[in-house]
Every structure is written in structure tokens, then in C-alpha cells.
Design a protein around this motif. Structure first.
Motif, PDB file in Angstrom:
ATOM      1  N   ALA A 128       2.717   0.575   7.103  1.00 36.47           N
ATOM      2  CA  ALA A 128       4.133  -0.623   5.875  1.00 36.47           C
ATOM      3  C   ALA A 128       2.516  -1.359   5.174  1.00 36.47           C
ATOM      4  O   ALA A 128       3.687  -1.312   4.044  1.00 36.47           O
ATOM      5  N   ALA A 129       2.159  -0.830   4.995  1.00 40.11           N
ATOM      6  CA  ALA A 129       0.640  -1.493   4.077  1.00 40.11           C
ATOM      7  C   ALA A 129       1.136  -0.101   3.306  1.00 40.11           C
ATOM      8  O   ALA A 129       0.430  -0.798   2.166  1.00 40.11           O
ATOM      9  N   ALA A 130       0.855   0.988   3.295  1.00 43.33           N
ATOM     10  CA  ALA A 130       1.009   2.190   2.580  1.00 43.33           C
ATOM     11  C   ALA A 130       2.498   1.890   1.329  1.00 43.33           C
ATOM     12  O   ALA A 130       2.127   1.583   0.972  1.00 43.33           O
ATOM     13  N   GLY A 131       4.085   1.097   2.663  1.00 44.20           N
ATOM     14  CA  GLY A 131       4.933   0.517   1.727  1.00 44.20           C
ATOM     15  C   GLY A 131       4.539  -0.297   0.335  1.00 44.20           C
ATOM     16  O   GLY A 131       5.145  -0.714   0.196  1.00 44.20           O
ATOM     17  N   ALA A 132       3.700  -1.258   1.299  1.00 47.62           N
ATOM     18  CA  ALA A 132       3.875  -2.215   0.717  1.00 47.62           C
ATOM     19  C   ALA A 132       2.923  -2.103  -0.239  1.00 47.62           C
ATOM     20  O   ALA A 132       3.191  -2.570  -1.908  1.00 47.62           O
ATOM     21  N   SER A 133       2.005  -1.665  -0.399  1.00 49.56           N
ATOM     22  CA  SER A 133       1.240  -1.288  -1.481  1.00 49.56           C
ATOM     23  C   SER A 133       1.735  -0.471  -3.127  1.00 49.56           C
ATOM     24  O   SER A 133       1.499  -0.645  -3.788  1.00 49.56           O
ATOM     25  N   LEU A 134       2.469   0.490  -2.621  1.00 46.68           N
ATOM     26  CA  LEU A 134       3.056   1.739  -2.883  1.00 46.68           C
ATOM     27  C   LEU A 134       4.391   0.691  -3.838  1.00 46.68           C
ATOM     28  O   LEU A 134       4.119   0.347  -5.228  1.00 46.68           O
ATOM     29  N   ALA A 135       5.138  -0.468  -3.527  1.00 46.57           N
ATOM     30  CA  ALA A 135       6.028  -0.883  -3.987  1.00 46.57           C
ATOM     31  C   ALA A 135       5.756  -2.116  -4.924  1.00 46.57           C
ATOM     32  O   ALA A 135       5.996  -2.281  -6.134  1.00 46.57           O
ATOM     33  N   LYS A 136       3.670  -2.494  -4.055  1.00 39.31           N
ATOM     34  CA  LYS A 136       3.815  -3.646  -4.965  1.00 39.31           C
ATOM     35  C   LYS A 136       2.984  -3.355  -6.599  1.00 39.31           C
ATOM     36  O   LYS A 136       3.171  -3.272  -7.999  1.00 39.31           O
ATOM     37  N   LEU A 137       2.870  -1.691  -6.594  1.00 34.09           N
ATOM     38  CA  LEU A 137       1.774  -0.572  -7.358  1.00 34.09           C
ATOM     39  C   LEU A 137       3.105  -0.838  -8.185  1.00 34.09           C
ATOM     40  O   LEU A 137       2.872  -0.663  -9.239  1.00 34.09           O
ATOM     41  N   ALA A 138       4.484  -0.188  -8.166  1.00 34.58           N
ATOM     42  CA  ALA A 138       5.344   0.495  -8.731  1.00 34.58           C
ATOM     43  C   ALA A 138       5.998  -1.114  -9.436  1.00 34.58           C
ATOM     44  O   ALA A 138       6.427  -1.526 -10.785  1.00 34.58           O
ATOM     45  N   GLU A 139       5.423  -2.649  -9.696  1.00 34.50           N
ATOM     46  CA  GLU A 139       5.897  -3.903 -10.363  1.00 34.50           C
ATOM     47  C   GLU A 139       4.679  -3.994 -11.823  1.00 34.50           C
ATOM     48  O   GLU A 139       5.306  -4.720 -12.290  1.00 34.50           O
ATOM     49  N   THR A 140       3.415  -3.483 -11.533  1.00 31.73           N
ATOM     50  CA  THR A 140       2.532  -3.577 -12.003  1.00 31.73           C
ATOM     51  C   THR A 140       2.335  -2.664 -13.059  1.00 31.73           C
ATOM     52  O   THR A 140       2.056  -1.013 -13.084  1.00 31.73           O
ATOM     53  N   GLU A 141       1.378  -2.763 -14.702  1.00 31.64           N
ATOM     54  CA  GLU A 141       1.346  -1.766 -15.428  1.00 31.64           C
ATOM     55  C   GLU A 141      -0.095  -1.238 -15.394  1.00 31.64           C
ATOM     56  O   GLU A 141      -0.547  -0.749 -15.488  1.00 31.64           O
ATOM     57  N   ASP A 142      -1.118  -2.884 -14.856  1.00 35.81           N
ATOM     58  CA  ASP A 142      -2.087  -2.518 -14.653  1.00 35.81           C
ATOM     59  C   ASP A 142      -2.815  -2.811 -12.965  1.00 35.81           C
ATOM     60  O   ASP A 142      -2.606  -3.559 -12.151  1.00 35.81           O
ATOM     61  N   PRO A 143      -2.857  -1.092 -11.893  1.00 37.52           N
ATOM     62  CA  PRO A 143      -3.710  -2.154 -10.586  1.00 37.52           C
ATOM     63  C   PRO A 143      -4.898  -2.885 -10.858  1.00 37.52           C
ATOM     64  O   PRO A 143      -4.622  -4.223  -9.172  1.00 37.52           O
ATOM     65  N   ARG A 144      -5.665  -2.942 -11.164  1.00 38.30           N
ATOM     66  CA  ARG A 144      -6.082  -3.622 -11.285  1.00 38.30           C
ATOM     67  C   ARG A 144      -6.376  -5.062 -11.586  1.00 38.30           C
ATOM     68  O   ARG A 144      -6.740  -5.931 -10.873  1.00 38.30           O
ATOM     69  N   SER A 145      -5.289  -5.856 -11.345  1.00 37.70           N
ATOM     70  CA  SER A 145      -4.431  -7.137 -11.757  1.00 37.70           C
ATOM     71  C   SER A 145      -3.901  -7.365  -9.885  1.00 37.70           C
ATOM     72  O   SER A 145      -3.524  -7.904  -9.870  1.00 37.70           O
ATOM     73  N   ILE A 146      -3.613  -6.526  -9.153  1.00 39.99           N
ATOM     74  CA  ILE A 146      -2.804  -6.387  -7.475  1.00 39.99           C
ATOM     75  C   ILE A 146      -4.413  -6.125  -7.077  1.00 39.99           C
ATOM     76  O   ILE A 146      -4.022  -6.644  -5.395  1.00 39.99           O
ATOM     77  N   PHE A 147      -5.488  -5.243  -6.898  1.00 41.42           N
ATOM     78  CA  PHE A 147      -6.058  -4.560  -5.731  1.00 41.42           C
ATOM     79  C   PHE A 147      -7.537  -5.352  -5.860  1.00 41.42           C
ATOM     80  O   PHE A 147      -8.120  -5.273  -7.747  1.00 41.42           O
ATOM     81  N   PRO A 148      -8.423  -5.432  -4.925  1.00 41.41           N
ATOM     82  CA  PRO A 148      -7.850  -5.327  -3.739  1.00 41.41           C
ATOM     83  C   PRO A 148      -6.617  -5.796  -3.570  1.00 41.41           C
ATOM     84  O   PRO A 148      -6.470  -7.091  -3.885  1.00 41.41           O
ATOM     85  N   LEU A 149      -6.053  -4.720  -2.133  1.00 40.40           N
ATOM     86  CA  LEU A 149      -4.666  -5.710  -1.978  1.00 40.40           C
ATOM     87  C   LEU A 149      -4.952  -6.123   0.186  1.00 40.40           C
ATOM     88  O   LEU A 149      -5.513  -4.973   0.460  1.00 40.40           O
ATOM     89  N   LEU A 150      -4.174  -6.457   0.435  1.00 44.68           N
ATOM     90  CA  LEU A 150      -4.242  -7.414   1.459  1.00 44.68           C
ATOM     91  C   LEU A 150      -3.715  -7.235   2.161  1.00 44.68           C
ATOM     92  O   LEU A 150      -2.866  -7.814   2.153  1.00 44.68           O
ATOM     93  N   SER A 151      -2.677  -6.810   3.266  1.00 43.94           N
ATOM     94  CA  SER A 151      -1.359  -6.831   3.908  1.00 43.94           C
ATOM     95  C   SER A 151      -1.568  -7.358   5.410  1.00 43.94           C
ATOM     96  O   SER A 151      -2.286  -6.566   5.785  1.00 43.94           O
ATOM     97  N   ILE A 152      -0.795  -8.001   5.938  1.00 44.24           N
ATOM     98  CA  ILE A 152      -0.872  -8.947   6.660  1.00 44.24           C
ATOM     99  C   ILE A 152       0.398  -8.691   7.527  1.00 44.24           C
ATOM    100  O   ILE A 152       2.082  -8.999   6.927  1.00 44.24           O
ATOM    101  N   ILE A 153       0.405  -8.002   8.680  1.00 40.53           N
ATOM    102  CA  ILE A 153       2.143  -7.960   9.224  1.00 40.53           C
ATOM    103  C   ILE A 153       1.942  -8.655  10.429  1.00 40.53           C
ATOM    104  O   ILE A 153       0.919  -8.584  11.723  1.00 40.53           O
ATOM    105  N   GLN A 154       2.966  -9.761  10.138  1.00 41.57           N
ATOM    106  CA  GLN A 154       2.822 -10.837  11.552  1.00 41.57           C
ATOM    107  C   GLN A 154       4.061 -11.026  11.998  1.00 41.57           C
ATOM    108  O   GLN A 154       5.054 -10.846  11.764  1.00 41.57           O
ATOM    109  N   GLY A 155       4.118 -10.067  13.105  1.00 38.91           N
ATOM    110  CA  GLY A 155       5.153  -9.959  14.290  1.00 38.91           C
ATOM    111  C   GLY A 155       4.837 -10.196  14.991  1.00 38.91           C
ATOM    112  O   GLY A 155       4.854 -11.040  15.739  1.00 38.91           O
ATOM    113  N   THR A 156       5.341  -9.327  16.546  1.00 36.58           N
ATOM    114  CA  THR A 156       5.216  -9.782  17.872  1.00 36.58           C
ATOM    115  C   THR A 156       3.469  -9.714  17.887  1.00 36.58           C
ATOM    116  O   THR A 156       2.750 -10.478  18.998  1.00 36.58           O
TER     117      THR A 156
END
Length: 335
Positions: A128-156
Motif C-alpha cells: 500500500a505504501a509503495a503504491g501511495a508513494s508512487l502516486a504521490k511522486l507522480a503529482e510533484t516535480e520536486d520529490p524533496r517537497s513530499i519526502f520523507p513520506l509516512l503512509s498510515i494504513i487504517q482498516g481492520t
């Protein structure tokens, strides 16, 4: 290579305690049909492997499957085996997901004379974090603006994965044993109508973060199942998640926090509540991280499985066209 790749199909899967999803994708990451969802996920491991057999039999009869990849909760590092004390699928504890899938695939190939696929298994939160990070990276021209990135997976349950910039891509933090920090099982003191000791089923001690943030324990903690959430309960859970994110000692100080899983995907206004509660617990004077849902919604782990396949096969993360993905999803679900 480009011509060969066009004929390569990937089966991605996402095993959760509540439901399991299967999808078939081309090498470029496009869903070839709507994902199949099995709900609920069978509590019995052998029954679940039977469903995998049925799904793979069907897909092998219609596609040239070269890769199978996916994630599941409670895996022991990259071994493909479940830990013995598995909180949300207790009857799966100690079984080998990798061994089970290899057996299913071998049985199918003996009948079809097909090609043996490359099999990649990680934790569900990693995918889930791999997919979310990849999609977020696709939204930006400067990776430094989004990383470090924390993915919280909240379900069961509740899990967290950290990713940091690595060149033009990223890497997801794992310790030398191939595991994440299992932050969802850290001891936690939250706010809830019921503050009594609750054991998650995995931890030796009661009251880990999952018992306050995981859907499995919400009726006991807050009085209602997640699907019957009340405004007061939603506020309490949001407050606890904000505290969890702000006070946990992460490997990297997050600049972006992405919320994934059934809770943030289905509770209206929940992400905004977490965003508003975060300053109450912030531990430093720096800027507050951007807190937002993932653009991939329920498909983050399926996209992550495709991306991890490409990374293992080619040595680098693939490029992901988020706009093309959104357009393709609109066509897929048009009728």
C-alpha cells in the motif's frame, strides 16, 4: 523488450482481514478488468487458498500471466510466512503464503503447460505504501517537497510505513530483518469510552495502538462497529490517530502523511478531523506535515504490487502516470 513487455500480464492481490482483492494488469500498470473482491476474507487458510486457486485458474485461462505479486498482514519479513500470533487472521498464523501460492501455481501449470511466474510477496502495508508513494511522486516535480513520506494504513488493523527519497525515486524503510517498525503495535494511551485493557492478539501486552485505531477493536473501545460510526466516535478516533502520528518516534520526520485503508476511505470528513487535531500533539516547532488521503484509494496495494514487481524485475521503480490511471478507472467503471 518493449514488445515483449506488452504481452506480460501481472496478477496483483491484496489480502486484508476484511476482504481480499485480485486484479490483472498489463506491464504498464493498467487494470485489464475490474478487480475481483472476495468479502469476507476466509478465516480458514485452506479455504482461502482454494479461492486463490479458483481466481488464478480463471486468469490463467484468459491471460499470459508472467508475474504474481501481492501483500498480506502479519508476514514475517520477506519470508512469505505468517507470524504465529496473527492478530486479525489468527488461523493463518504459521502458514506459508509463498508455499501455498507456489503449490497452487504448480498445480495449474501442470494442467496448462504455462510459464512459471515470478512471485513477489510483501506485507500488505508495504504494498500500500509503495503504491501511495508512487502516486504521490507522480503529482510533484520536486520529490524533496513530499519526502520523507509516512503512509498510515487504517482498516481492520493499523500499520505504518515510511518512505524516503532515493534519487528520483524512493525507498521504503525496513530493518535488517526485512521488517517495518510494526508501529501499529506500539504501546499507546488514547481517548475512548472504554479505556480497559484490550489485547490485539499479536502483542504480549494489552493496549497497543491497533486497539485504539484498528476497526476490529472499535466496537469494544468506542461502542460501535466502524460502519455505524457516530460523530463522537469519529472525533475520538481522529484524535487518537493524530496523537499516534505526532508522538511516535519515526525513523524520518514526515513531510507528508498519507491516510489509506477502509477507515479514511469511507469516513466522510475524517481526514480533515485528523488534520485539525494534529497541532494539539505536535512535538516540534517545525511546519506541520501535509495530511491527506491517497489518490489511489482502495487500489493502493494493488498498484503497489505491480510497482514492486517492476522494481524487482527492472531494478528501479516504474514511472506512474496518475492522470492516465484516473482516466482508465473512469472508463473501467463507466458501466
Amino acid at each position: 523488450m518493449a514488445q515483449i513487455a506488452k504481452s506480460m500480464h501481472i496478477v496483483s492481490f491484496d489480502i486484508g482481514a476484511t476482504k481480499t482483492a485480485f486484479a490483472v494488469m498489463n506491464f504498464e500498470g493498467t487494470f485489464l478488468e475490474r478487480p475481483t473482491v472476495l468479502e469476507p476474507t476466509p478465516q480458514d487458510y485452506k479455504t482461502a487458498m482454494g479461492h486463490f486457486r479458483d481466481a488464478l485458474n480463471d486468469l490463467y485461462s484468459r491471460y499470459d500471466i508472467r508475474f504474481i505479486a501481492g501483500g498480506a498482514p502479519g508476514l514475517d519479513g520477506n519470508s512469505g510466512q505468517f507470524v504465529r500470533k496473527l492478530s486479525n487472521l489468527p488461523l493463518w498464523g504459521g502458514h506459508s503464503l509463498k508455499g501455498g501460492l507456489e503449490s497452487v501455481v504448480n498445480d495449474i501449470l501442470r494442467k496448462t503447460n504455462g510459464r512459471y511466474p515470478m512471485l513477489t510477496i510483501r506485507s500488505d502495508s508495504y504494498m500500500a505504501a509503495a503504491g501511495a508513494s508512487l502516486a504521490k511522486l507522480a503529482e510533484t516535480e520536486d520529490p524533496r517537497s513530499i519526502f520523507p513520506l509516512l503512509s498510515i494504513i487504517q482498516g481492520t488493523g493499523n500499520a505504518a510505513e515510511e518512505s524516503e527519497q532515493n534519487g528520483n525515486g524512493f525507498r521504503i524503510y525496513v530493518n535488517p530483518n526485512g521488517k517495518n517498525r510494526e508501529a501499529g503495535h506500539n504501546q499507546f494511551s488514547g481517548t475512548a469510552p472504554n479505556s480497559d485493557d484490550i489485547v490485539c492478539g499479536h502483542c504480549p501486552r494489552p493496549n497497543c495502538a491497533e486497539t485504539y485505531l484498528g476497526g476490529k477493536h472499535m466496537k469494544k473501545r468506542y461502542g460501535f462497529e466502524p460502519r455505524y460510526v457516530t460523530p463522537e466516535m469519529k472525533g475520538n478516533v481522529a484524535d487518537n490517530l493524530a496523537k499516534f502520528v505526532a508522538t511516535t518516534k519515526w525513523q524520518y520526520e514526515p513531510r507528508t502523511v498519507l491516510l489509506l485503508g477502509g477507515i479514511p476511505n469511507h469516513w466522510e470528513g475524517y481526514v480533515e478531523l485528523v488534520r485539525r487535531r494534529f497541532p494539539n500533539y505536535q512535538q516540534n516547532d517545525g511546519p506541520m506535515p501535509e495530511i491527506e488521503p491517497s489518490a489511489l484509494g482502495n487500489n493502493a496495494a494493488l498498484i503497489g504490487a505491480w510497482a514492486e514487481t517492476r522494481r524487482v524485475f527492472e531494478g528501479v521503480w516504474p514511472k506512474f502516470d496518475l492522470r492516465k490511471y484516473i482516466e482508465a478507472q473512469a472508463v473501467l467503471y463507466k458501466n
